[in-house]
Motif scaffolding. Structure first.
Motif, PDB file in Angstrom:
ATOM      1  N   ARG A 134     -68.982  47.523 -68.171  1.00 40.33           N
ATOM      2  CA  ARG A 134     -68.344  47.968 -66.933  1.00 40.33           C
ATOM      3  C   ARG A 134     -69.280  48.849 -66.112  1.00 40.33           C
ATOM      4  O   ARG A 134     -69.296  48.775 -64.876  1.00 40.33           O
ATOM      5  CB  ARG A 134     -67.040  48.709 -67.241  1.00 40.33           C
ATOM      6  CG  ARG A 134     -65.905  47.789 -67.685  1.00 40.33           C
ATOM      7  CD  ARG A 134     -64.625  48.589 -67.923  1.00 40.33           C
ATOM      8  NE  ARG A 134     -64.251  49.364 -66.751  1.00 40.33           N
ATOM      9  CZ  ARG A 134     -63.600  48.870 -65.700  1.00 40.33           C
ATOM     10  NH1 ARG A 134     -63.237  47.589 -65.682  1.00 40.33           N
ATOM     11  NH2 ARG A 134     -63.286  49.640 -64.685  1.00 40.33           N
ATOM     12  N   HIS A 135     -70.068  49.674 -66.778  1.00 43.86           N
ATOM     13  CA  HIS A 135     -70.998  50.533 -66.047  1.00 43.86           C
ATOM     14  C   HIS A 135     -71.981  49.707 -65.228  1.00 43.86           C
ATOM     15  O   HIS A 135     -72.153  49.925 -64.023  1.00 43.86           O
ATOM     16  CB  HIS A 135     -71.765  51.438 -67.006  1.00 43.86           C
ATOM     17  CG  HIS A 135     -72.893  52.169 -66.342  1.00 43.86           C
ATOM     18  ND1 HIS A 135     -72.694  53.290 -65.566  1.00 43.86           N
ATOM     19  CD2 HIS A 135     -74.233  51.910 -66.296  1.00 43.86           C
ATOM     20  CE1 HIS A 135     -73.864  53.705 -65.075  1.00 43.86           C
ATOM     21  NE2 HIS A 135     -74.807  52.886 -65.505  1.00 43.86           N
ATOM     22  N   TRP A 136     -72.628  48.744 -65.893  1.00 46.44           N
ATOM     23  CA  TRP A 136     -73.671  47.983 -65.219  1.00 46.44           C
ATOM     24  C   TRP A 136     -73.107  47.012 -64.194  1.00 46.44           C
ATOM     25  O   TRP A 136     -73.728  46.778 -63.145  1.00 46.44           O
ATOM     26  CB  TRP A 136     -74.554  47.268 -66.240  1.00 46.44           C
ATOM     27  CG  TRP A 136     -75.344  48.234 -67.065  1.00 46.44           C
ATOM     28  CD1 TRP A 136     -75.234  48.462 -68.402  1.00 46.44           C
ATOM     29  CD2 TRP A 136     -76.347  49.141 -66.588  1.00 46.44           C
ATOM     30  NE1 TRP A 136     -76.107  49.455 -68.793  1.00 46.44           N
ATOM     31  CE2 TRP A 136     -76.797  49.884 -67.702  1.00 46.44           C
ATOM     32  CE3 TRP A 136     -76.896  49.403 -65.339  1.00 46.44           C
ATOM     33  CZ2 TRP A 136     -77.785  50.873 -67.585  1.00 46.44           C
ATOM     34  CZ3 TRP A 136     -77.883  50.381 -65.220  1.00 46.44           C
ATOM     35  CH2 TRP A 136     -78.318  51.098 -66.339  1.00 46.44           C
ATOM     36  N   VAL A 137     -71.923  46.468 -64.464  1.00 47.28           N
ATOM     37  CA  VAL A 137     -71.292  45.600 -63.472  1.00 47.28           C
ATOM     38  C   VAL A 137     -70.887  46.411 -62.240  1.00 47.28           C
ATOM     39  O   VAL A 137     -71.149  46.011 -61.097  1.00 47.28           O
ATOM     40  CB  VAL A 137     -70.068  44.878 -64.071  1.00 47.28           C
ATOM     41  CG1 VAL A 137     -69.257  44.187 -62.978  1.00 47.28           C
ATOM     42  CG2 VAL A 137     -70.513  43.856 -65.109  1.00 47.28           C
ATOM     43  N   GLY A 138     -70.270  47.558 -62.459  1.00 47.88           N
ATOM     44  CA  GLY A 138     -69.843  48.378 -61.333  1.00 47.88           C
ATOM     45  C   GLY A 138     -71.008  48.851 -60.479  1.00 47.88           C
ATOM     46  O   GLY A 138     -70.974  48.757 -59.237  1.00 47.88           O
ATOM     47  N   GLU A 139     -72.052  49.338 -61.129  1.00 55.00           N
ATOM     48  CA  GLU A 139     -73.218  49.821 -60.392  1.00 55.00           C
ATOM     49  C   GLU A 139     -73.907  48.667 -59.660  1.00 55.00           C
ATOM     50  O   GLU A 139     -74.291  48.786 -58.488  1.00 55.00           O
ATOM     51  CB  GLU A 139     -74.198  50.491 -61.347  1.00 55.00           C
ATOM     52  CG  GLU A 139     -75.416  51.098 -60.674  1.00 55.00           C
ATOM     53  CD  GLU A 139     -76.256  51.916 -61.630  1.00 55.00           C
ATOM     54  OE1 GLU A 139     -77.419  51.530 -61.883  1.00 55.00           O
ATOM     55  OE2 GLU A 139     -75.753  52.944 -62.125  1.00 55.00           O
ATOM     56  N   GLY A 140     -74.056  47.554 -60.354  1.00 57.38           N
ATOM     57  CA  GLY A 140     -74.760  46.423 -59.762  1.00 57.38           C
ATOM     58  C   GLY A 140     -74.007  45.779 -58.622  1.00 57.38           C
ATOM     59  O   GLY A 140     -74.596  45.442 -57.580  1.00 57.38           O
TER      60      GLY A 140
END
Length: 211
Positions: A134-140
């Motif tokens: 979720r962190h990397w999807v949200g940031e990306g």
């Protein structure tokens, strides 16, 4: 042509969308990708694709192509209509940059092998792996939204016809929604995805949910 694929794979989804848009067909060769015993991790498949990833496309001339961006651009070259790249050099670069922001900066951090490594090396449990995703999807996705918003001049990501930007954006957005993200926080992405869902080549080739 033969396509080594997995239906939950967003990378596979990109190639299937491109094939459909081009009116091309490829024999589907399923490859399991989840778990320590997945076919993608075994020597038999590694002899096909040394990276152990899907998709991989075996061309009619017997050449194996890997990496979804390379495969999609190959399909665009062998079947020029409809084109999957915009008309101008600047727009082609933008479409590629959006595709690469997704495949290299978001998706690269999410495949099953990443989760396995997090569990083995850092004892991450399912909740920790989900938080990582979720962190990397949200940031990306927030970054991709800004990229699109800054230059958008048409109905889709780059212009009014589907391009490689949309082919890469759509599966990642569907996966983000399944992770619990509300796409409306990225208004341009949400609008584009809604338009793409009305195009059969996209909604019929979306990545399948994980079971």
């Amino acid at each position: 042509m033969k396509l080594y694929q997995n239906e939950i794979s967003s990378a596979t989804s990109r190639v299937r969308i491109a094939l459909d848009l081009k009116g091309l067909t490829a024999e589907a060769l399923p490859v399991t990708i989840l778990g320590e015993d997945a076919e993608s991790r075994q020597a038999r498949y590694r002899s096909v694709n040394p990276q152990g990833l899907v998709p991989a496309l075996l061309t009619d001339s017997g050449v194996l192509l890997t990496q979804s961006l390379a495969i999609v651009e190959y399909l665009d070259e062998i079947q020029p209509e409809p084109p999957l790249l915009p008309d101008t050099a600047e727009d082609r670069a933008l479409a590629r940059s959006i595709a690469l922001a997704i495949t290299a900066e978001i998706h690269a951090l999410l495949p099953p092998r990443i989760g396995l490594r997090l569990r083995a090396t850092f004892q991450a449990d399912a909740d920790a792996v989900s938080a990582w995703d979720r962190h990397w999807v949200g940031e990306g996705m927030a970054a991709v939204e800004t990229m699109i918003a800054g230059r958008r001049q048409g109905a889709l990501a780059v212009g009014d016809r589907p391009s490689i930007a949309d082919i890469f954006l759509f599966p990642q957005a569907i996966s983000a929604r399944r992770l619990g993200f509300d796409l409306t926080q990225w208004p341009n992405i949400a609008e584009i995805v809604a338009r793409l869902e009305a195009i059969p080549a996209f909604h019929e080739n979306a990545p399948a949910p994980r079971k």
